[in-house]
Design an enzyme around this catalytic site. Sequence first.
Site, PDB file in Angstrom:
ATOM      1  N   TRP A  69       0.820  -1.216   0.000  1.00 54.59           N
ATOM      2  CA  TRP A  69       0.000   0.000   0.000  1.00 54.59           C
ATOM      3  C   TRP A  69       0.847   1.256   0.000  1.00 54.59           C
ATOM      4  CZ3 TRP A  69      -4.441  -0.242  -1.991  1.00 54.59           C
ATOM      5  CH2 TRP A  69      -5.264  -1.354  -1.812  1.00 54.59           C
TER       6      TRP A  69
ATOM      7  N   ASP B 122      -1.426   6.596   6.464  1.00 48.88           N
ATOM      8  CA  ASP B 122      -2.508   5.769   5.931  1.00 48.88           C
ATOM      9  C   ASP B 122      -2.813   4.695   6.978  1.00 48.88           C
ATOM     10  OD1 ASP B 122      -4.171   3.984   4.696  1.00 48.88           O
ATOM     11  OD2 ASP B 122      -2.835   3.528   3.021  1.00 48.88           O
TER      12      ASP B 122
ATOM     13  N   LYS C 218     -12.234  -1.578   6.921  1.00 51.58           N
ATOM     14  CA  LYS C 218     -11.521  -2.511   7.796  1.00 51.58           C
ATOM     15  C   LYS C 218     -11.980  -2.350   9.250  1.00 51.58           C
ATOM     16  CE  LYS C 218      -8.715  -2.728   4.021  1.00 51.58           C
ATOM     17  NZ  LYS C 218      -7.998  -1.863   3.099  1.00 51.58           N
TER      18      LYS C 218
HETATM   19  C1  LIG Z   1      -7.438  -1.279   1.990  1.00 47.74           C
HETATM   20  C2  LIG Z   1      -6.347  -0.299   2.015  1.00 47.74           C
HETATM   21  C3  LIG Z   1      -6.279   0.772   1.105  1.00 47.74           C
HETATM   22  C4  LIG Z   1      -7.225   0.941  -0.063  1.00 47.74           C
HETATM   23  O1  LIG Z   1      -8.492   1.250   0.269  1.00 47.74           O
HETATM   24  P1  LIG Z   1      -9.595   1.465  -0.880  1.00 47.74           P
HETATM   25  O2  LIG Z   1     -10.755   1.919  -0.089  1.00 47.74           O
HETATM   26  O3  LIG Z   1      -9.790   0.176  -1.595  1.00 47.74           O
HETATM   27  O4  LIG Z   1      -9.092   2.530  -1.794  1.00 47.74           O
HETATM   28  C5  LIG Z   1      -5.244   1.667   1.242  1.00 47.74           C
HETATM   29  N1  LIG Z   1      -4.332   1.543   2.214  1.00 47.74           N
HETATM   30  C6  LIG Z   1      -4.367   0.521   3.105  1.00 47.74           C
HETATM   31  C7  LIG Z   1      -3.338   0.427   4.163  1.00 47.74           C
HETATM   32  C8  LIG Z   1      -5.378  -0.433   3.027  1.00 47.74           C
HETATM   33  O5  LIG Z   1      -5.411  -1.440   3.903  1.00 47.74           O
END
Ligand SMILES: *Cc1c(COP(=O)(O)O)cnc(C)c1O
Length: 365
Positions: free
Chosen positions: A102, A175, A199
């Site tokens: 990511w 993030d 999540k």
């Molecule tokens: C799931 C995830 C994303 C992407 O999220 P989307 O909603 O699919 O754009 C980005 N960063 C991390 C760390 C993630 O776990």
Amino acid sequence: MSAIYNFCAGPAMLPQAVMKKAQQELLDWNGLGVSVMEISHRSKEFIALTARAEADLRELMQIPANYHVLFMHGGGRGQFSAVVNNFLGDNGRALYLVNGQWSSAAVAEAKKLAGEAQIDSLNIVEKHNGLNAVVLPDLHKIDADYRYVHYCPNETVDGIEIFDELDSPWPVVADMSSTIMSHEIDVSRYGLIYAGAQKNIGPSGLSLVIVRDDMLKLPSLPQSSVMDYRIAVEHDSMFNTPPTFAWYLAAEVFAWLKSVGGVAHIADVNRRKAELLYACIDNNAFYRNGVELANRSRMNVTFQLADPALDAEFLKQAEAAGLVALKGHRIVGGMRASLYNAMPLEGVQVLVNFMNEFAAKHNQA
Ligand SMILES: *Cc1c(COP(=O)(O)O)cnc(C)c1O
């Protein structure tokens, strides 16, 4: 139907209490005779919901008053671009730390949009005795004037988590899509925190942004108004129609988390869940995890079977035992058990029992 434990990495399971409440009030929310999906986002009932969601989140995460809480569109990836467009308007520079899938996707998106701005990236994962280990650089020794440093405290695909908060001379942008509210953090150490909701917060399509007031003074690029933090602040995240049902569920997840004892409590449960599963992996030569102890993710536990030829059989039998979505990400293979806040300790116990039995059966064969 016997219990199903869903280890999906995202969209992930939500607390059962929240899902039951949503089901009960699906057709008649708040005595209005209609669903929360079917009312104006500007109605007083919905505004009250958003106020409660923000107050609960502020309490759960101890968010200081000089931070704005925004509920935006576009998930985690939407924020990859929003961060660049909002903070790197001219020929500014930003540093991206890379410790997995990511964070490297965030770099790719930033480079695509940067224009005159400069994106520097730094790989922070090394192999220590064959294990992936994060080595944080001394950021104070880097002689550069960055607008921000971006990093991903929990790499969802790779199962690598950074528990130390960054010591940075520049604002930290994090993030936290797969780790937000899983343990206590000091929000005051961040310039901006973002998280896709699917999540630890609620359903997909929503992203949560927590941004320090002074960050909004950085120069921004001309961009979609929907992704502009200043416009979101000005319009209380309602410049356009927000994902109302996702926001409602997020509010219910926050209320649930408060009711079970808040972030400190869930952090303790999360630690116990992860310890239980890693102990099972470590105690069976049949399984292996490739991450150094200090960086093993508590949210996404990755593991491989000693004999990958048994992967399909493992997944099939797990599913028959009610343990679903254990297949690892297609890029890294193997298995992954995501243990987000909503996963109860019992679910991990059932998984560990299954894994011990599976290993015993195949060790004899
Ligand atoms: C799931 C995830 C994303 C992407 O999220 P989307 O909603 O699919 O754009 C980005 N960063 C991390 C760390 C993630 O776990």
